[in-house]
Design a protein around this motif. Structure first.
Motif, PDB file in Angstrom:
ATOM      1  N   SER A 175      -8.018  -3.187   8.451  1.00 44.09           N
ATOM      2  CA  SER A 175      -6.944  -4.129   8.793  1.00 44.09           C
ATOM      3  C   SER A 175      -5.729  -3.919   7.907  1.00 44.09           C
ATOM      4  CB  SER A 175      -7.448  -5.571   8.660  1.00 44.09           C
ATOM      5  OG  SER A 175      -7.865  -5.840   7.339  1.00 44.09           O
ATOM      6  N   GLN A 176      -5.939  -3.630   6.631  1.00 43.63           N
ATOM      7  CA  GLN A 176      -4.809  -3.466   5.717  1.00 43.63           C
ATOM      8  C   GLN A 176      -4.074  -2.151   5.960  1.00 43.63           C
ATOM      9  OE1 GLN A 176      -7.569  -4.089   2.494  1.00 43.63           O
ATOM     10  NE2 GLN A 176      -6.480  -5.914   1.822  1.00 43.63           N
ATOM     11  N   ILE A 177      -4.812  -1.120   6.326  1.00 41.50           N
ATOM     12  CA  ILE A 177      -4.150   0.141   6.680  1.00 41.50           C
ATOM     13  C   ILE A 177      -3.360  -0.030   7.974  1.00 41.50           C
ATOM     14  CG2 ILE A 177      -4.566   2.526   7.407  1.00 41.50           C
ATOM     15  CD1 ILE A 177      -6.840   2.627   5.408  1.00 41.50           C
ATOM     16  N   LEU A 178      -3.901  -0.780   8.914  1.00 41.25           N
ATOM     17  CA  LEU A 178      -3.156  -1.078  10.136  1.00 41.25           C
ATOM     18  C   LEU A 178      -1.858  -1.811   9.817  1.00 41.25           C
ATOM     19  CD1 LEU A 178      -5.826  -2.172  12.764  1.00 41.25           C
ATOM     20  CD2 LEU A 178      -4.078  -0.428  13.076  1.00 41.25           C
ATOM     21  N   LEU A 228       0.806  -1.221   0.000  1.00 40.46           N
ATOM     22  CA  LEU A 228       0.000   0.000   0.000  1.00 40.46           C
ATOM     23  C   LEU A 228       0.840   1.272   0.000  1.00 40.46           C
ATOM     24  CD1 LEU A 228      -2.908  -0.873   2.477  1.00 40.46           C
ATOM     25  CD2 LEU A 228      -2.851  -1.090  -0.009  1.00 40.46           C
ATOM     26  N   GLN A 229       2.154   1.143  -0.123  1.00 39.26           N
ATOM     27  CA  GLN A 229       3.023   2.322  -0.125  1.00 39.26           C
ATOM     28  C   GLN A 229       2.638   3.338  -1.201  1.00 39.26           C
ATOM     29  OE1 GLN A 229       5.648   2.542   2.089  1.00 39.26           O
ATOM     30  NE2 GLN A 229       6.581   4.447   1.396  1.00 39.26           N
ATOM     31  N   PRO A 230       2.405   2.934  -2.442  1.00 38.78           N
ATOM     32  CA  PRO A 230       2.036   3.926  -3.468  1.00 38.78           C
ATOM     33  C   PRO A 230       0.713   4.619  -3.177  1.00 38.78           C
ATOM     34  CG  PRO A 230       2.736   1.861  -4.483  1.00 38.78           C
ATOM     35  CD  PRO A 230       2.539   1.585  -3.031  1.00 38.78           C
ATOM     36  N   LEU A 231      -0.164   3.948  -2.432  1.00 38.20           N
ATOM     37  CA  LEU A 231      -1.478   4.515  -2.131  1.00 38.20           C
ATOM     38  C   LEU A 231      -1.424   5.469  -0.948  1.00 38.20           C
ATOM     39  CD1 LEU A 231      -4.568   4.583  -2.542  1.00 38.20           C
ATOM     40  CD2 LEU A 231      -4.716   2.483  -1.206  1.00 38.20           C
ATOM     41  N   ASN A 233       2.229 -10.705   2.712  1.00 38.33           N
ATOM     42  CA  ASN A 233       2.650  -9.432   2.120  1.00 38.33           C
ATOM     43  C   ASN A 233       1.543  -8.395   2.152  1.00 38.33           C
ATOM     44  OD1 ASN A 233       5.336  -9.981   1.432  1.00 38.33           O
ATOM     45  ND2 ASN A 233       4.730 -11.095  -0.400  1.00 38.33           N
ATOM     46  N   PHE A 234       0.470  -8.643   2.918  1.00 31.40           N
ATOM     47  CA  PHE A 234      -0.618  -7.687   3.096  1.00 31.40           C
ATOM     48  C   PHE A 234      -1.353  -7.380   1.789  1.00 31.40           C
ATOM     49  CE2 PHE A 234       2.981  -6.516   5.916  1.00 31.40           C
ATOM     50  CZ  PHE A 234       2.465  -7.049   7.083  1.00 31.40           C
ATOM     51  N   ASP A 235      -1.267  -8.332   0.843  1.00 31.47           N
ATOM     52  CA  ASP A 235      -2.022  -8.160  -0.401  1.00 31.47           C
ATOM     53  C   ASP A 235      -3.060  -9.264  -0.576  1.00 31.47           C
ATOM     54  OD1 ASP A 235      -0.436 -10.329  -0.903  1.00 31.47           O
ATOM     55  OD2 ASP A 235       0.636  -9.442  -2.599  1.00 31.47           O
ATOM     56  N   ASP A 236      -3.290 -10.039   0.488  1.00 30.93           N
ATOM     57  CA  ASP A 236      -4.296 -11.099   0.519  1.00 30.93           C
ATOM     58  C   ASP A 236      -3.993 -12.265  -0.407  1.00 30.93           C
ATOM     59  OD1 ASP A 236      -5.859  -9.684   2.379  1.00 30.93           O
ATOM     60  OD2 ASP A 236      -6.846  -8.575   0.783  1.00 30.93           O
ATOM     61  N   GLN A 237      -2.788 -12.348  -0.936  1.00 29.86           N
ATOM     62  CA  GLN A 237      -2.522 -13.463  -1.842  1.00 29.86           C
ATOM     63  C   GLN A 237      -1.081 -13.973  -1.826  1.00 29.86           C
ATOM     64  OE1 GLN A 237      -3.393 -12.171  -5.811  1.00 29.86           O
ATOM     65  NE2 GLN A 237      -1.899 -10.517  -5.805  1.00 29.86           N
ATOM     66  N   SER A 238      -0.135 -13.238  -1.268  1.00 29.75           N
ATOM     67  CA  SER A 238       1.251 -13.692  -1.315  1.00 29.75           C
ATOM     68  C   SER A 238       1.931 -13.532   0.040  1.00 29.75           C
ATOM     69  CB  SER A 238       2.040 -12.925  -2.385  1.00 29.75           C
ATOM     70  OG  SER A 238       2.239 -11.573  -2.002  1.00 29.75           O
ATOM     71  N   CYS A 239       3.059 -14.222   0.207  1.00 31.97           N
ATOM     72  CA  CYS A 239       3.812 -14.142   1.445  1.00 31.97           C
ATOM     73  C   CYS A 239       5.297 -14.295   1.143  1.00 31.97           C
ATOM     74  CB  CYS A 239       3.360 -15.235   2.421  1.00 31.97           C
ATOM     75  SG  CYS A 239       3.783 -16.907   1.897  1.00 31.97           S
ATOM     76  N   GLU A 240       6.109 -13.901   2.114  1.00 33.11           N
ATOM     77  CA  GLU A 240       7.552 -14.100   2.039  1.00 33.11           C
ATOM     78  C   GLU A 240       7.938 -15.221   2.990  1.00 33.11           C
ATOM     79  OE1 GLU A 240      10.428 -11.003   1.932  1.00 33.11           O
ATOM     80  OE2 GLU A 240       8.944  -9.476   1.401  1.00 33.11           O
TER      81      GLU A 240
END
Length: 799
Positions: A191-194, A6-9, A708-715
């Protein structure tokens, strides 16, 4: 991969404004005025607004397709009849994947979501009030007052509330790192902004005003992750539709603190960014007037806060300083004619005593107080002391400036007695909730050898008979499976003096909850004295619940009762309600009282889906026999594993440490240890391979992922003890990680690997990862694996 999704947003470096079709639109005019303060190049797409600013150069385009470079963020400000699908598609085609919508849309949320997913665009809004990053001088903000730079982050679902809070805070000299006025969330949720704010270095504390939470489990998970690293205060609208006691219980388990009024956020703002932890001891109030001190004491009594009653030795010391020029007590009053050093000397003497945990200095403006001298002395005291010092300066005019100066020096500063006391209570509550948030209990069913399957079979049998209302005779066998045995005995044989009422019930927002009250109820409804907790409970959480209801003491029978009730609530989602009324317990832990329960079928409910707080994931505990014949346990990490993790990392070779952490660290910092051991199983997972030697556990390998806070990927990351290479352990740890990630709905797993780490690259290829160069660092590669249904099914078939 290091940049948050969410950095660009939320922290854009370049912005394009979609002006809509009305050149006079008021929202558009306000936005352009706000953006003009940047004095940077502006790009407008759409109609030409009737607005000019000679200090800002403007590029005016008709469509997004005319852009000659990529932008982080598009802001839709003006009214438009263009369908949202076309706007979102144009953003995606122009390479803009973030959209801030200040205007309103009458289109259905589901339709907007579909377009956003199709074109990979994230949206805040519609009806947002804007976003600010004051330190970066980015302000797409519709508020009248522009926030000062600072360390507080503010997230509000109401634009007018956000604007008012910014105005109040600015008046008190409190600045913000980020302001986000969400509007009506369609895509990006609280939750995603948090998640973003918890990882934002500029934000040292978070204020929130909420009207809804979205998916409760994910929200509480994000709130817990955020409050683990920084203080969080929450004010909600109308309890979010939840039972107010359930909401309190839910927030307390995250480590955040709930405010009741908007003013509570302002009261919390100063202490959140400045205050030290409260040491053991009570609060002492020292002032130059009786009236304000009594107002503070009255508010403390309302909040059930203890004030310091100085014992004889301390009292004599304080009275010597006062020298008949005031009164010593929980609220100590000094004559207004006294010099400022008297107040500071009293504070210093009180703080040096173990019984005093904090001091509140409260001064009303008089011609007899030298504020400059007071400022210098209280700052010096703050530097010398490790205990909490708070200051309340009443009045306006020059006092406002002095409050700002003291606050900027790191001392929590307030303008009224009531807000000062509320700020102190916030800190006490924050520290209590932090202890609760560190708990990671399981359902206790496995440890207590409960036959959960048999209990569920009995409930299913009742449901097949369409019998949904059960009495004590019906439910007694199920209670017995959870070590809750019913018997007939006289209340005189009870080990507790008063009857209890315990119930399991369903909250409309946060799901299953447990209520505990004194006295019985024929109806099994909530009692005025009832306290509420969320399962799963452990001993500490059960004791905390009991302490809210009963005098201080030991209540082992009630603790055991609550733990067993918690296990039942966790394992039996079919049990919608359970009431144990007029309840007594004998010395054999048997129960007598009235019992009733209601059932509902739960055919497609995943395990623990009915719980807002996920238990310790015992289902992922397994054993593995290594190639050398030794047996190890692989299990999810627990908070108490931090020392084992520290020893494990300390024992690694320098090369292994460097390849794992991409850094020449010698050992983990306390914060790193806390992050690695206190995890939230809803958003991350860490598996530990543990070998028992001479009755003591030793860590020999770990694997972990974090989303990764995008609801689909992780590290992901994996590392072994050097002596256990080649035993098949690394592959097993990774396969367990794949299954756990897929179970949470994650579809893509990624990891950063140093290009020189040939062994790890070969290992990743063997597991099915694709390897690509990191475009941001030629010394690294990115390993990527898609967790498709076929891939996961194949893993299960090999188990």
């Amino acid at each position: 991969m290091s940049q948050h999704a969410l950095q660009p947003l939320l922290a854009p470096s370049s912005v394009v404004v979609l002006t809509g079709q009305d050149p006079d639109d008021s929202i558009l005019m306000a936005l352009l005025h706000s953006l003009s303060k940047l004095k940077d190049h502006l790009t407008l797409v759409g109609v030409t607004p009737k607005w000019k600013d000679s200090t800002t150069s403007i590029t005016q385009l008709s469509t997004l397709s005319e852009l000659d470079k990529s932008y982080d963020l598009a802001i839709l400000a003006g009214k438009t009849t263009q369908p949202m699908g076309e706007i979102i598609a144009a953003c995606g085609q122009a390479g803009i994947h973030s959209l801030l919508m200040l205007s309103w849309s009458g289109e259905a949320s589901n339709d907007i979501q579909q377009h956003l997913r199709q074109h990979n665009v994230r949206l805040i809004g519609p009806n947002s009030f804007g976003i600010c990053r004051p330190k970066q001088r980015f302000s797409a903000w519709l508020g009248l007052t522009h926030p000062l730079p600072g360390r507080l982050a503010l997230m509000s679902q109401s634009g007018t509330v956000a604007s008012a809070l910014v105005d109040w805070a600015s008046w008190q000299g409190i600045g913000f790192s980020q302001v986000i006025a969400m509007g009506s969330p369609v895509d990006v949720m609280p939750s995603q902004i948090l998640d973003f704010l918890s990882n934002d270095f500029e934000s040292q504390a978070i204020l929130m005003y909420l009207q809804s939470v979205g998916q409760p489990t994910r929200f509480l998970s994000s709130l817990r992750a955020a409050s683990r690293s920084k203080p969080v205060a929450v004010v909600t609208e109308h309890n979010l539709g939840a039972d107010p006691r359930v909401l309190d219980a839910a927030l307390s388990r995250t480590g955040a603190v709930r405010g009741r009024r908007l003013n509570d956020l302002i009261g919390a703002a100063s202490v959140m960014t400045n205050a030290r932890r409260i040491k053991e001891g009570a609060l002492m109030i020292i002032g130059n007037g009786a009236g304000p001190g009594e107002l503070a004491a009255q508010r403390a009594a309302e909040l059930n806060l203890s004030l310091l009653e100085p014992e004889e030795t301390l009292r004599k010391q304080l009275e010597e300083i006062v020298d008949h020029r005031g009164h010593i007590g929980p609220v100590s009053t000094v004559w207004a004619s006294c010099a400022s050093d008297v107040f500071v000397d009293l504070a210093q003497t009180a703080l040096s005593n173990k019984s005093c945990g904090a001091v509140l200095l409260m001064l009303s403006p008089t011609a007899l107080i030298d504020l400059s001298s007071f400022y210098e002395q209280v700052i010096e005291l703050h530097r010398k002391q490790k205990k909490l010092i708070m200051v309340c300066l009443l009045g306006g005019g020059d006092i406002v400036t002095m409050r700002t100066r003291i606050n900027e020096a790191g001392i929590p500063t307030f303008r009224t007695p009531e807000t000062a006391i509320e700020g102190f209570q916030f800190l006490e509550q924050f520290q209590r909730n932090q202890r609760l948030a560190k708990q990671s209990p399981d359902s206790n069913a496995a440890s207590e050898q409960v036959n959960v399957e048999q209990a569920r079979m009995q409930l299913q049998a009742f449901l097949r008979q369409d019998k949904k209302q059960l009495n004590a005779v019906d439910f007694a066998p199920i209670l017995a499976l959870f070590h809750l045995s019913l018997a007939n005995f006289h209340r005189s044989q009870s080990v507790i003096n008063a009857a209890l009422h315990v119930r399991i019930f369903r909250d409309p927002v946060f799901g299953t909850a447990i209520g505990l009250a004194l006295g019985g109820s024929d109806q099994g409804s909530a009692q005025k004295s009832e306290v509420v907790g969320l399962p799963p409970l452990n001993t500490l959480l059960a004791r905390d619940l009991i302490s809210q209801l009963l005098p201080r003491g030991n209540y082992p029978q009630i603790e055991a009762l609550l733990l067993n009730i918690s296990s039942l609530a966790c394992e039996l989602p079919e049990c919608q309600t359970l009431q144990l009324s007029k309840l007594y317990i004998d010395k054999y832990d048997c129960l007598t009282g009235e019992v009733s329960a209601t059932l509902a079928p739960c055919p497609n409910v995943r395990r623990y889906e009915h719980l807002a707080i996920q238990p310790y994931p015992r289902q992922w505990v397994s054993t593995l026999t290594l190639r050398d014949g030794s047996s190890i346990t692989v299990r999810p990490v627990r908070p108490e594993d931090s020392s084992m993790i520290a020893d494990f990392v300390r024992g690694m070779s320098k090369e292994t440490r460097y390849l794992r952490f991409i850094s020449n660290i010698e050992e983990l910092t306390p914060r790193m240890l806390s992050t690695m051991s206190h995890i939230d199983y809803d958003r991350e997972m860490a598996f530990m391979a543990v070998q028992e030697i001479d009755g003591k556990e030793h860590l020999i390998g770990t694997s972990r992922y974090i989303d990764n806070f995008d609801d689909q990927s992780c590290e992901f990351a994996v590392v072994l003890d050097d002596t256990f290479q080649g035993q098949g352990l690394a592959s097993y740890l990774m396969k367990q990680l794949f299954l756990a990630a897929a179970d949470k709905g994650i579809r893509v797993m990624k990891g950063i690997v140093l290009a020189e780490n040939k062994r790890m690259i070969t290992f990743c290829k063997h597991l099915g990862f694709t390897i690509t160069r990191d475009p941001d660092d030629i010394g690294q590669v990115i390993a990527t694996l898609k967790l498709t249904d076929g891939f996961v099914t194949a893993l299960y078939s090999k188990k």
